[in-house]
Design an enzyme around this catalytic site. Sequence first.
Site, PDB file in Angstrom:
ATOM      1  N   ASN A   9      50.649  36.274  42.266  1.00 40.26           N
ATOM      2  CA  ASN A   9      50.074  36.090  40.943  1.00 40.26           C
ATOM      3  C   ASN A   9      49.936  34.582  40.758  1.00 40.26           C
ATOM      4  O   ASN A   9      50.919  33.893  40.499  1.00 40.26           O
ATOM      5  CB  ASN A   9      51.023  36.694  39.894  1.00 40.26           C
ATOM      6  CG  ASN A   9      50.482  36.557  38.484  1.00 40.26           C
ATOM      7  OD1 ASN A   9      49.424  35.960  38.264  1.00 40.26           O
ATOM      8  ND2 ASN A   9      51.216  37.103  37.533  1.00 40.26           N
ATOM      9  N   ARG A  94      47.003  39.691  42.046  1.00 39.42           N
ATOM     10  CA  ARG A  94      46.666  40.001  40.660  1.00 39.42           C
ATOM     11  C   ARG A  94      45.419  39.203  40.309  1.00 39.42           C
ATOM     12  O   ARG A  94      45.425  37.969  40.363  1.00 39.42           O
ATOM     13  CB  ARG A  94      47.814  39.578  39.747  1.00 39.42           C
ATOM     14  CG  ARG A  94      47.477  39.852  38.321  1.00 39.42           C
ATOM     15  CD  ARG A  94      48.561  39.421  37.402  1.00 39.42           C
ATOM     16  NE  ARG A  94      48.233  39.823  36.052  1.00 39.42           N
ATOM     17  CZ  ARG A  94      49.048  39.693  35.039  1.00 39.42           C
ATOM     18  NH1 ARG A  94      50.241  39.188  35.216  1.00 39.42           N
ATOM     19  NH2 ARG A  94      48.681  40.086  33.841  1.00 39.42           N
ATOM     20  N   HIS A 182      45.903  43.042  30.767  1.00 37.67           N
ATOM     21  CA  HIS A 182      47.266  43.572  30.949  1.00 37.67           C
ATOM     22  C   HIS A 182      47.245  44.986  31.522  1.00 37.67           C
ATOM     23  O   HIS A 182      48.187  45.759  31.333  1.00 37.67           O
ATOM     24  CB  HIS A 182      48.064  43.581  29.615  1.00 37.67           C
ATOM     25  CG  HIS A 182      48.402  42.212  29.130  1.00 37.67           C
ATOM     26  ND1 HIS A 182      48.319  41.835  27.805  1.00 37.67           N
ATOM     27  CD2 HIS A 182      48.842  41.113  29.784  1.00 37.67           C
ATOM     28  CE1 HIS A 182      48.670  40.570  27.683  1.00 37.67           C
ATOM     29  NE2 HIS A 182      48.994  40.110  28.861  1.00 37.67           N
ATOM     30  N   ASN A 212      54.194  36.103  26.867  1.00 36.89           N
ATOM     31  CA  ASN A 212      53.443  34.906  26.477  1.00 36.89           C
ATOM     32  C   ASN A 212      52.028  35.290  26.113  1.00 36.89           C
ATOM     33  O   ASN A 212      51.465  34.798  25.144  1.00 36.89           O
ATOM     34  CB  ASN A 212      53.419  33.916  27.643  1.00 36.89           C
ATOM     35  CG  ASN A 212      54.505  32.895  27.499  1.00 36.89           C
ATOM     36  OD1 ASN A 212      54.786  32.431  26.385  1.00 36.89           O
ATOM     37  ND2 ASN A 212      55.126  32.558  28.602  1.00 36.89           N
ATOM     38  N   ARG A 242      47.888  31.251  22.332  1.00 34.34           N
ATOM     39  CA  ARG A 242      46.514  31.704  22.054  1.00 34.34           C
ATOM     40  C   ARG A 242      46.427  32.275  20.645  1.00 34.34           C
ATOM     41  O   ARG A 242      47.383  32.893  20.161  1.00 34.34           O
ATOM     42  CB  ARG A 242      46.091  32.771  23.074  1.00 34.34           C
ATOM     43  CG  ARG A 242      45.764  32.226  24.426  1.00 34.34           C
ATOM     44  CD  ARG A 242      45.493  33.325  25.432  1.00 34.34           C
ATOM     45  NE  ARG A 242      46.558  33.421  26.407  1.00 34.34           N
ATOM     46  CZ  ARG A 242      46.733  34.448  27.246  1.00 34.34           C
ATOM     47  NH1 ARG A 242      45.902  35.463  27.217  1.00 34.34           N
ATOM     48  NH2 ARG A 242      47.730  34.448  28.098  1.00 34.34           N
ATOM     49  N   GLU A 381      54.504  44.754  36.831  1.00 32.05           N
ATOM     50  CA  GLU A 381      53.122  44.616  37.318  1.00 32.05           C
ATOM     51  C   GLU A 381      53.095  44.430  38.833  1.00 32.05           C
ATOM     52  O   GLU A 381      52.186  44.900  39.513  1.00 32.05           O
ATOM     53  CB  GLU A 381      52.456  43.416  36.629  1.00 32.05           C
ATOM     54  CG  GLU A 381      52.203  43.695  35.151  1.00 32.05           C
ATOM     55  CD  GLU A 381      52.207  42.447  34.287  1.00 32.05           C
ATOM     56  OE1 GLU A 381      53.264  41.775  34.218  1.00 32.05           O
ATOM     57  OE2 GLU A 381      51.173  42.145  33.684  1.00 32.05           O
TER      58      GLU A 381
END
Length: 405
Positions: A9, A94, A182, A212, A242, A381
């Site tokens: 990732n 990813r 996600h 996050n 964000r 993940e």
Amino acid sequence: MTPVLLVLNAGSSSLKFQVFILGDGEEPQRIFRGLFEGLREAPHLRIRDRTGTTVADEDFGSDGAFGHEDALLHVAAWMRAHSGGFELVAVGHRIVHGGMTYCEPVRVTAEVLEALERLVPLAPLHQPHNLEPIRIFRRRFPDLPQVACFDTAFHAGQPEIARLFALPHAMMEGGVRRYGFHGLSYAYIASVLPAYDPALAAGRVVVAHLGNGASLCALNRGASVATTMGFSALDGLPMGTRCGSLDAGIVFYMLREMKLGPDEAERMLYTQSGLLGVSGISNDMRTLRRVAAREPDARRAIDLFVYRIGRELGSLVAALGGIDALIFTAGIGENDAATRAEVLRGAAWAGFELDDAANASGGPRVTRGPGPTAWVIPTDEELMIARATRAVLSRPRSSRPQPAL
Ligand code: ADP
């Protein structure tokens, strides 16, 4: 030699990786987790084994020269040196964006890589960093199979109405639509729901991925039917840095009245907003919780985060036509009992009844009573990528695509 998979990732200055024994049992078995941070600044590597023991803890000088390629080659060399008897058979990546084409994990070919590069404008802050390790491995180890796993793929089967913006149709045809992100996290949660309660897998469930980055996803019988993130990973909930959903008029105001350039405006919305922007203190929930009693700005940031989760939850409950369960996952969802309690108290209208003691001890079930249930379920993940990589490897190369993850 024991075959292993490397799961990557890659971010702008970091490289998270995990090593899995391929295995012939039900699941790939994780043996190492590693993190390279501070690439091109002050690179640092830490690797832990499956017991959590640190097996590598190194700095790599701070002359700015040590980048992603050096990090990847170092990881490959470390695996050769430290994992005697293990053979790297594939890398799973990813990848944030699969666009309209890639609705499932795919083995990377020159053609696939080219197509993924064309998606960079859809995710300019993430996609280039995700793709760089693929190029490096193709150059250095051309025969090593690589598999791309997409954050968007899980949402590909959503009803069309959930994916539309009310914009001229030609824009939608050009790719301006809601993709959602996600997806690897949501796919993992959907895959383990039956182990928590078989009824959940057949029900109407909202998953709150609160890290996050943060988003909510509505699952009907385990399939994504709506999610809070849209065209970009900026939409929906406020996040660490964000802004989440924003009146598009604010962007014009920033450009025209505040005279910000597009890059500056983008930087503000991605890196200076959310919990950090509202609090002026931190993007980290632990820090905000610690100071909230004496810092009203930290309290306000948390309150806005919880309020927005409540509003978006209501919207997804409407999309589902009701709710049977709410799942909390990722850094805040798994660890911050206070956020869970505040969200559930705010959602009492839907019938949620918080079980304070269960919530304080981390669940897994954090509600009681006859209403909908709420759960804490850790996401994974990387395991999802390892599973998908193994599945793609075992497919004949010419076979037709499998259903989306
Ligand atoms: P990422 O999206 O980078 O993977 P994570 O899922 O690790 O992020 O989530 C990071 C967030 O989780 C941070 O806001 C952090 O403060 C929060 N977090 C982690 N542990 C705790 C904890 N024990 N209590 C409260 N918040 C926590």
